[in-house]
Design a protein around this motif. Structure first.
Motif, PDB file in Angstrom:
ATOM      1  N   HIS A 173      39.230  40.148  39.869  1.00 44.15           N
ATOM      2  CA  HIS A 173      38.937  41.564  39.640  1.00 44.15           C
ATOM      3  C   HIS A 173      40.028  42.133  38.735  1.00 44.15           C
ATOM      4  N   GLY A 174      39.678  43.138  37.960  1.00 43.93           N
ATOM      5  CA  GLY A 174      40.627  43.702  37.014  1.00 43.93           C
ATOM      6  C   GLY A 174      40.913  42.785  35.843  1.00 43.93           C
ATOM      7  N   CYS A 178      43.883  36.230  36.528  1.00 45.26           N
ATOM      8  CA  CYS A 178      44.438  35.696  37.778  1.00 45.26           C
ATOM      9  C   CYS A 178      43.559  34.579  38.346  1.00 45.26           C
ATOM     10  N   ARG A 227      47.383  43.889  35.978  1.00 42.96           N
ATOM     11  CA  ARG A 227      46.557  44.549  36.993  1.00 42.96           C
ATOM     12  C   ARG A 227      45.400  43.668  37.472  1.00 42.96           C
ATOM     13  N   GLY A 229      43.763  40.536  39.646  1.00 42.27           N
ATOM     14  CA  GLY A 229      43.989  39.878  40.929  1.00 42.27           C
ATOM     15  C   GLY A 229      42.795  39.027  41.288  1.00 42.27           C
ATOM     16  N   LYS A 299      41.865  51.957  44.663  1.00 42.60           N
ATOM     17  CA  LYS A 299      41.774  50.978  43.583  1.00 42.60           C
ATOM     18  C   LYS A 299      41.269  49.599  44.022  1.00 42.60           C
ATOM     19  N   LEU A 300      41.568  49.191  45.266  1.00 42.27           N
ATOM     20  CA  LEU A 300      41.260  47.815  45.666  1.00 42.27           C
ATOM     21  C   LEU A 300      40.589  47.806  47.031  1.00 42.27           C
ATOM     22  N   SER A 305      45.482  39.677  48.517  1.00 40.20           N
ATOM     23  CA  SER A 305      44.990  39.043  47.301  1.00 40.20           C
ATOM     24  C   SER A 305      46.132  38.332  46.610  1.00 40.20           C
ATOM     25  N   ASP A 308      47.366  41.325  41.599  1.00 35.84           N
ATOM     26  CA  ASP A 308      47.443  42.756  41.918  1.00 35.84           C
ATOM     27  C   ASP A 308      48.900  43.181  42.082  1.00 35.84           C
ATOM     28  N   HIS A 310      50.717  45.419  40.829  1.00 33.22           N
ATOM     29  CA  HIS A 310      51.023  46.841  40.943  1.00 33.22           C
ATOM     30  C   HIS A 310      50.796  47.386  42.343  1.00 33.22           C
ATOM     31  N   LEU A 311      50.127  46.605  43.216  1.00 29.14           N
ATOM     32  CA  LEU A 311      49.870  47.066  44.577  1.00 29.14           C
ATOM     33  C   LEU A 311      50.657  46.305  45.641  1.00 29.14           C
ATOM     34  N   LYS A 312      51.462  45.356  45.239  1.00 25.84           N
ATOM     35  CA  LYS A 312      52.183  44.563  46.222  1.00 25.84           C
ATOM     36  C   LYS A 312      53.189  45.406  47.010  1.00 25.84           C
TER      37      LYS A 312
END
Length: 417
Positions: A173-174, A178, A227, A229, A299-300, A305, A308, A310-312
């Protein structure tokens, strides 16, 4: 019947002192029997006829000792069989023959004749039941775009050393960076871990974390995919019987056992209490979008995952859930790995019903993705079907869901409640 049973093979020379098993030159064509006493006599006949056992008869009681060990290690397992009533005389000769075929299947713990899998002789003797050799070439695979204009799904099916079969799906995704990275590097990382770890759960645990770390470094080197993942569902089957499963995200692994579906993974959804607590404690937030999905920071739609990046820092981790189990080929028909393009519109039982109607794993995977597409799935769809010993045994138990051919029973679809 299958090659493991000695009544249909050449005589085996068994040297229990040297622990060597080799194929003898003499061949015996005896009928297969299912009575315990007759089996004992048959094994005794095979042993006495072999040259190695004849040589040991001159050593007194040693021959009888060896015979007992041979009988215990090679005798087929006998299981309780429910017989039809003797008063039922309306069955035709054809039905009687079919009942005899089913009796042979259950008594020997073997698999349906529709799929011809080679047998792992050493493992089968050790386990006391037939263990098939399952290779990457036996696995059915299908991956389609769906209604998307680009493909972010990836999958891997590989034969690894020491008789390990790897099957994995990645739902990106994104961007596809990845999922593509994971698919390209999975085998290499697994081989590194297998050199140092014997426990398959530990192998998967370290593999997932290494893939994430490696991808983070890749994004810095190539200045891309920051971005992107992917989900990951990875299975390892060792020796035809030991199954290990690791996953992050919402791709699923489903086992068909005794005709029913058994989910071996649980989606990492932000709505789960433990997942939500971790995200909130990390400074993230969980909200619900306009179609009812729980989202991390809007966003997710998953709480774990690979990638990703930016979300870790908000609690979206790459730590997998892992488990191991034993495959029982007398009960297990297949293993199913699917991405959420399929499981969003089909429940696990429905997916197994579709597969149970197919003639082989290749057709099964294709029919499964086509069925999801016909039920208005808009995502990429990927399915891997790994056949086990009871492939084809539960075809008659499949529901009418797919039998109509149209396959648009919306009321039974998980997409429509």
């Amino acid at each position: 019947m299958h090659k493991i049973f000695l009544a249909q093979k050449g005589i085996l020379h068994v040297n229990l002192i040297n622990k060597n098993i080799c194929k003898g030159a003499t061949s015996l064509q005896s009928p297969v029997v299912f009575c315990r006493k007759k089996c004992d006599r048959q094994f005794a006949t095979l042993c006495k006829a072999s040259a190695s056992m004849k040589e040991k008869q001159s050593f007194g009681g040693e021959c009888n000792y060896n015979l007992d060990i041979l009988k215990k290690s090679l005798r087929p397992k006998f299981r309780h069989i429910t017989r039809s009533s003797a008063s039922d005389t309306s069955s035709s000769a054809e039905n009687d023959n079919q009942q005899k075929m089913d009796l042979n299947f259950d008594a020997l713990g073997a698999w349906d004749h529709r799929i011809d899998l080679p047998i792992l002789m050493e493992a089968s003797i050790k386990q006391g039941e037939p263990i098939p050799l399952i290779l990457a070439s036996h696995v059915g695979c299908s991956s389609i775009l769906g209604k998307r204009t680009y493909q972010e799904d990836r999958y891997v099916v590989e034969d690894l050393p020491n008789n390990i079969l790897c099957a994995a799906v990645f739902d990106g995704h994104g961007g596809a960076e990845c999922s593509e990275y994971c698919a390209r590097n999975l085998k290499g990382v697994l081989l590194e871990e297998l050199e140092h770890q014997k426990d398959l759960e530990a192998v998967l645990h370290h593999t997932f974390l290494k893939l994430h770390t490696g991808y983070a470094q890749w994004t810095k080197t190539h200045n891309a995919g920051h971005r992107a993942g992917t989900t990951a569902a990875v299975t390892l089957l060792r020796g035809g019987a030991e199954l290990a499963v690791g996953h992050v995200g919402d791709s699923r692994v489903i086992l068909c056992r005794l005709g029913g579906s058994r989910e071996l993974t649980q989606d990492h959804c932000p709505s789960r209490l433990a997942e939500k607590d971790r995200i909130i404690k990390s400074g993230g937030r969980v909200s619900v979008d306009n179609i009812g999905r729980h989202m991390v920071n809007d966003k997710l739609s998953m709480s774990r995952s690979i990638g990703d990046l930016h979300l870790k820092k908000y609690g979206v981790i790459a730590l997998p859930d892992t488990r191991t189990m034993r495959i029982t080929h007398g009960k297990d028909a297949f293993l199913l790995l699917i991405t959420d393009g399929i499981n969003f519109v089909l429940q696990s039982k429905e997916a197994c019903d579709v597969v149970n109607q197919a003639e082989d794993p290749y057709q099964a995977a294709q029919q499964l993705t086509e069925q999801a597409l016909s039920m208005s799935s808009e995502d990429n769809m990927t399915a891997l079907v790994v056949p086990y010993g009871s492939w084809g045994k539960y075809t008659q138990s499949a529901s009418m869901f797919y039998s109509f051919g149209i396959g648009r029973d919306m009321n039974k679809s998980s997409r429509f409640g």
